[in-house]
Design an enzyme around this catalytic site. Structure first.
Site, mmCIF file in Angstrom:
data_model
loop_
_atom_site.group_PDB
_atom_site.id
_atom_site.type_symbol
_atom_site.label_atom_id
_atom_site.label_comp_id
_atom_site.label_asym_id
_atom_site.label_seq_id
_atom_site.Cartn_x
_atom_site.Cartn_y
_atom_site.Cartn_z
ATOM 1 N N ASP A 19 0.786 -1.237 0.000
ATOM 2 C CA ASP A 19 0.000 0.000 0.000
ATOM 3 C C ASP A 19 0.818 1.287 0.000
ATOM 4 O OD1 ASP A 19 0.977 0.145 2.640
ATOM 5 O OD2 ASP A 19 -0.883 -0.634 3.513
ATOM 6 N N HIS B 100 6.005 -8.414 -1.179
ATOM 7 C CA HIS B 100 4.877 -8.862 -2.011
ATOM 8 C C HIS B 100 4.511 -7.859 -3.089
ATOM 9 C CE1 HIS B 100 3.453 -11.768 1.414
ATOM 10 N NE2 HIS B 100 4.419 -12.274 0.689
ATOM 11 N N SER C 15 0.106 -11.858 10.701
ATOM 12 C CA SER C 15 -0.405 -13.105 11.276
ATOM 13 C C SER C 15 0.667 -14.204 11.234
ATOM 14 C CB SER C 15 -1.653 -13.554 10.514
ATOM 15 O OG SER C 15 -1.364 -13.665 9.140
HETATM 16 P P1 OAD Z 1 -3.151 -10.761 7.964
HETATM 17 O O1 OAD Z 1 -4.466 -10.124 7.596
HETATM 18 O O2 OAD Z 1 -2.996 -12.226 7.784
HETATM 19 O O3 OAD Z 1 -2.819 -10.472 9.503
HETATM 20 C C1 OAD Z 1 -2.900 -9.181 10.036
HETATM 21 C C2 OAD Z 1 -2.352 -9.252 11.451
HETATM 22 O O4 OAD Z 1 -2.364 -7.935 11.959
HETATM 23 C C3 OAD Z 1 -3.188 -10.104 12.416
HETATM 24 O O5 OAD Z 1 -2.322 -10.962 13.137
HETATM 25 C C4 OAD Z 1 -3.829 -9.075 13.345
HETATM 26 O O6 OAD Z 1 -3.973 -9.555 14.685
HETATM 27 C C5 OAD Z 1 -2.810 -7.965 13.298
HETATM 28 N N1 OAD Z 1 -3.353 -6.631 13.590
HETATM 29 C C6 OAD Z 1 -4.603 -6.154 13.399
HETATM 30 N N2 OAD Z 1 -4.666 -4.860 13.752
HETATM 31 C C7 OAD Z 1 -3.441 -4.497 14.186
HETATM 32 C C8 OAD Z 1 -2.858 -3.280 14.666
HETATM 33 N N3 OAD Z 1 -3.563 -2.161 14.757
HETATM 34 N N4 OAD Z 1 -1.540 -3.295 15.012
HETATM 35 C C9 OAD Z 1 -0.794 -4.422 14.893
HETATM 36 N N5 OAD Z 1 -1.286 -5.589 14.437
HETATM 37 C C10 OAD Z 1 -2.578 -5.631 14.082
HETATM 38 O O7 OAD Z 1 -2.038 -9.947 7.180
HETATM 39 P P2 OAD Z 1 -0.545 -10.346 6.844
HETATM 40 O O8 OAD Z 1 0.099 -11.086 7.949
HETATM 41 O O9 OAD Z 1 0.105 -9.112 6.340
HETATM 42 O O10 OAD Z 1 0.053 -11.833 0.756
HETATM 43 O O11 OAD Z 1 -0.743 -11.319 5.629
HETATM 44 C C11 OAD Z 1 0.399 -11.797 4.999
HETATM 45 C C12 OAD Z 1 0.153 -11.958 3.538
HETATM 46 O O12 OAD Z 1 -0.976 -12.803 3.371
HETATM 47 C C13 OAD Z 1 -0.249 -10.696 2.808
HETATM 48 O O13 OAD Z 1 0.865 -9.934 2.395
HETATM 49 C C14 OAD Z 1 -0.930 -11.229 1.612
HETATM 50 C C15 OAD Z 1 -1.742 -12.337 2.270
HETATM 51 O O14 OAD Z 1 -1.948 -13.420 1.547
HETATM 52 C C16 OAD Z 1 -0.197 -11.976 -0.561
HETATM 53 O O15 OAD Z 1 -1.133 -11.427 -1.110
HETATM 54 C C17 OAD Z 1 0.787 -12.831 -1.254
#
Ligand code: OAD
Length: 246
Positions: A108, A123, A191
């Site tokens: 983003d 990514h 996550s």
């Molecule tokens: P997720 O949507 O899987 O996880 C988001 C994480 O952020 C969760 O563990 C939430 O608990 C946490 N969270 C929510 N609000 C928060 C806040 N205010 N401060 C800190 N943490 C918070 O997103 P990603 O882990 O980024 O890839 O997902 C990884 C990848 O999976 C993405 O880049 C995307 C997806 O598939 C591709 O598209 C290849």
């Protein structure tokens, strides 16, 4: 709400002493800007789809228009929001520690807009388009119809990494090198379900780094980390950076 007492003193000390800090961020770091995380239910027109089912080359081949429109919508969301205090804190941390490598799974641009430099885009980036056929970088307008590549006539696609696709080689190599070399590793707002990004913390730990997570919902990997701070990045990171800079 996280208070200052939730930030462990030994983590602050490790950051003050660190030669090289590596930070990996995920969708949670942009949540406080108003960008929905990847695994929460989608809204509006997109509520009936799971993000994981749309972010694949197979989905694009089956219905390019649908996937193109989804990414144009996500791009509009990213354009309309602002970086939050968590993004700004990481940009500030880079000016305090001798070396900082910021790896993001987010597409983003919010880290860059907050002033972080040399961000490793694990990514890809939603503001870049590519030809689905020949892979060249292209610039498309804001049309909701799938544009064609001016070079080969193939359909254009968003310049992000989809499930089942390889991480850009430069990003992978630079991230792995940073995880091996760093002495503090922070996993923020992810996550930790998607590899290889989720494996970077383990690489850092195997190579002696202090590893900490910032996430309001501790992940499965957090039990193996040195510290898990249960708060949001927009609150925890500014406090953490304030302490480090004292
Ligand atoms: P997720 O949507 O899987 O996880 C988001 C994480 O952020 C969760 O563990 C939430 O608990 C946490 N969270 C929510 N609000 C928060 C806040 N205010 N401060 C800190 N943490 C918070 O997103 P990603 O882990 O980024 O890839 O997902 C990884 C990848 O999976 C993405 O880049 C995307 C997806 O598939 C591709 O598209 C290849």
């Amino acid at each position: 709400m996280t208070t200052t007492s939730d930030i462990p003193e030994p983590l602050i000390a490790a950051l003050r002493d660190a030669r090289h800090v590596c930070v990996v961020t995920g969708a949670g770091v942009s949540a406080e800007s108003g960008v929905p995380t990847f695994r929460e239910a989608q809204v509006g027109l997109w509520a009936k789809y799971r993000a994981e089912d749309l972010a694949t080359p197979e989905a694009f081949m089956a219905d390019p228009e649908l996937i193109w429109r989804w990414y144009r919508w996500r791009r509009d969301v990213a354009n309309e929001v602002e970086p939050n205090p968590g993004h700004y804190a990481l940009a500030r941390l880079a000016g305090i520690v001798p070396r900082l490598t910021l790896v993001t799974q987010n597409v983003d641009n919010l880290h860059q807009r907050a002033g972080s430099r040399n961000v490793i885009e694990f990514h890809g980036n939603i503001f870049v388009d590519r030809c689905f056929a020949d892979g060249t970088e292209q610039t498309a307008d804001d049309s909701l119809d799938v544009p064609v590549c001016p070079d080969c006539g193939g359909p254009l696609r968003p310049g992000v990494v989809w499930f089942g696709e390889a991480i850009p080689e430069d990003a992978l190599n630079a991230s792995w090198a940073a995880a091996i070399d760093c002495d503090v590793f922070l996993s923020v707002g992810t996550s930790s379900l998607v590899y290889p990004a989720a494996g970077l913390a383990d690489v850092a730990q195997q190579n002696g780094a202090v590893v900490a997570e910032v996430n309001p919902n501790p992940t499965a990997l957090a039990t193996g980390f040195d510290f898990a701070i249960g708060g949001t990045s927009g609150v925890v990171l500014p406090e953490l950076v304030d302490f480090v800079s004292l």
